[in-house]
Structures are given as structure tokens and as C-alpha cells.
Motif scaffolding. Structure first.
Motif, short mmCIF file in Angstrom:
data_model
loop_
_atom_site.label_atom_id
_atom_site.label_comp_id
_atom_site.label_asym_id
_atom_site.label_seq_id
_atom_site.Cartn_x
_atom_site.Cartn_y
_atom_site.Cartn_z
N ASN A 9 19.99 9.46 55.57
CA ASN A 9 20.19 9.72 54.15
C ASN A 9 20.23 8.41 53.38
OD1 ASN A 9 21.88 10.14 51.61
ND2 ASN A 9 21.55 12.26 52.27
N THR A 11 20.67 7.69 50.18
CA THR A 11 21.77 7.54 49.22
C THR A 11 23.05 7.12 49.93
OG1 THR A 11 20.81 9.24 47.80
CG2 THR A 11 23.11 8.71 47.42
N PHE A 12 23.31 7.72 51.07
CA PHE A 12 24.51 7.37 51.84
C PHE A 12 24.42 5.95 52.35
CE2 PHE A 12 27.53 7.57 55.38
CZ PHE A 12 28.59 8.21 54.77
N ALA A 30 31.38 12.70 57.55
CA ALA A 30 30.17 12.08 57.00
C ALA A 30 28.91 12.68 57.65
CB ALA A 30 30.21 10.57 57.21
N LEU A 33 27.94 16.04 56.15
CA LEU A 33 27.28 15.92 54.85
C LEU A 33 25.86 15.40 54.99
CD1 LEU A 33 30.16 14.45 52.63
CD2 LEU A 33 29.39 16.82 52.77
N ILE A 34 25.69 14.41 55.86
CA ILE A 34 24.35 13.82 56.07
C ILE A 34 23.39 14.86 56.65
CG2 ILE A 34 23.07 12.13 57.44
CD1 ILE A 34 25.67 10.35 57.25
N GLU A 37 22.25 17.31 54.26
CA GLU A 37 21.69 16.68 53.06
C GLU A 37 22.43 17.17 51.82
OE1 GLU A 37 17.43 16.81 52.86
OE2 GLU A 37 17.20 16.24 54.96
N TYR A 40 26.57 16.49 47.44
CA TYR A 40 27.79 15.75 47.14
C TYR A 40 27.66 14.26 47.43
CZ TYR A 40 32.65 14.26 47.10
OH TYR A 40 33.82 13.60 46.83
N ILE A 41 26.79 13.89 48.36
CA ILE A 41 26.62 12.46 48.68
C ILE A 41 26.20 11.68 47.43
CG2 ILE A 41 25.24 10.79 49.99
CD1 ILE A 41 25.18 12.84 52.28
N LYS A 42 25.31 12.24 46.65
CA LYS A 42 24.88 11.58 45.41
C LYS A 42 26.05 11.47 44.43
CE LYS A 42 21.41 11.71 41.74
NZ LYS A 42 20.25 12.42 41.16
N LYS A 45 28.43 8.73 45.61
CA LYS A 45 27.93 7.37 45.34
C LYS A 45 28.09 7.01 43.86
CE LYS A 45 24.02 4.23 45.94
NZ LYS A 45 24.23 3.57 44.64
N VAL A 197 35.85 11.41 53.28
CA VAL A 197 34.52 11.54 53.89
C VAL A 197 34.32 10.53 55.02
CG1 VAL A 197 32.03 11.25 53.48
CG2 VAL A 197 33.43 12.54 51.85
#
Length: 199
Positions: A9, A11-12, A30, A33-34, A37, A40-42, A45, A197
Motif C-alpha cells: 500500500n 499511502t501506508f 496494520a 487494513l493493508i 486496502e 481509512y489508511i488515506k 495519513k 493501528v
């Protein structure tokens, strides 16, 4: 090859690079979430970037010291190390870093003690002297206003109503504003969520 080079990912990965966490190995949270996809990761960040780069109410050094305090409070060593390095890049001294750690320790002491007093609300407990040494608060190297702001923020993380109210009153008396208090509490809440996370 760094550990984050294997994370699919982007973004991560960029979040980890921003936080100087090149050797981070994803936790199970983590990874979940990865692998999904997760959108929430976006959000995470963006939220973290806004928290540590907010220059309207907190300068970057102050935001990073607040983030460091949460990392110390939550005992998450990877972020403690990275926020120490980032704060030092913004001019934080060894004495200031040490005081953030000491203040966080003191707030953990006070938050437990005063939360107990508040829960019990008995004269037998409230009328006894606390007997907790707090000379650190008298002449902090961080300055009285920021020391009180940090104390308020950690007390909010730890859920001590009496401490939050007391430090909010004190920080305003030392020339701060409600907008600055709001941003400080938002900053530590975002870093607390980040640790949820990463840890």
C-alpha cells in the motif's frame, strides 16, 4: 531493502516514511487494513500530516512534542524514537525531550490519583494532602504555557476530568487560547489513533 519496501500500500508506505519508520514491520492491525486496502489508511495519513504540520495554533516542534508525549504515554517505542528525532530536527533540546517524558510520567501519576478522588468524591480522601512531589511544574524548560498544554493533552488521553479542567484553566491563565487547546487535544487524539493501528 527496508521493511516497508515489501508493503503493497503506497499511502501506508508514505505515511511510514513521513514518520521515519523505515524499519517498521506491520502489526496485525496494520496488516488487516493493508490487505483490505482500507480507505481509512488515506484518512489516517491526512490526519497525521495535519496534526504534526499544523502551523496555525501549534508550531511543528510543539506538535511533535505532543506526539512524543502520547508515544511515551502509550509506551510505543518506535514512534517515541521517531518523534524524538523529528522534534530534534525542529530544534527540540535534550532537556525539552526529557521534560516531555517527565511531564508524561507526572500526568500518569496525577491522572490515576485525581481520577480516584473524583470517582470516590469523599471528604476523607479529598481533604488529605496529595503528598505528590511536583516541582517539575514550577519552572519548566518548555515554558509554563506549553507545559500546561501538554499536561492537559495527556490528561485528556488518560481520561482524567479533574486534571483536564484544572490544566485547561491554567493554560488559559498563561496566555493560551481555546483554539490552541482544541488543536492540542485533536493532535494527541490523532496520534493515539495512529498508535492503535501501528502497535
Amino acid at each position: 531493502m527496508s521493511a516497508i519496501a515489501t508493503i503493497p500500500n503506497e499511502t501506508f508506505v508514505n505515511l511510514l516514511k513521513d514518520l521515519l519508520l523505515e524499519d517498521y514491520i506491520p502489526s496485525s492491525n496494520a496488516q488487516a487494513l493493508i490487505q483490505a486496502e482500507a480507505r481509512y489508511i488515506k484518512d489516517l495519513k491526512i490526519n497525521v500530516g495535519n496534526a504534526i504540520n499544523n502551523t496555525q495554533q501549534l508550531n511543528r516542534k510543539e506538535a511533535l512534542l505532543l506526539a512524543l508525549a502520547v508515544s511515551v504515554n502509550e509506551r510505543f517505542e518506535p514512534l517515541k524514537e521517531s518523534f524524538t528525532r523529528l522534534a530534534q530536527q525542529e530544534g527540540a533540546t535534550e532537556a525539552e525531550i526529557a521534560e516531555v517524558i517527565a511531564a508524561t510520567s507526572l500526568m500518569n501519576t496525577n491522572n490515576v490519583f485525581y481520577r480516584f478522588r473524583h470517582f470516590m468524591n469523599k471528604d476523607s480522601y479529598n481533604n488529605q494532602p496529595a503528598g505528590i512531589k511536583m516541582s517539575l511544574m514550577m519552572n519548566p524548560v518548555l515554558g509554563k504555557e506549553f507545559f500546561e498544554l501538554l499536561s492537559l493533552a495527556i490528561s485528556a488521553v488518560n481520561g482524567c476530568e479533574m486534571c483536564v479542567s484544572s490544566h485547561e484553566q491554567s493554560v488559559l491563565q498563561h496566555g493560551s487560547s481555546e483554539s490552541r487547546v482544541f488543536e492540542a487535544v485533536k493532535t494527541v487524539s490523532i496520534i493515539k489513533g495512529l498508535i492503535t493501528v501501528l502497535a
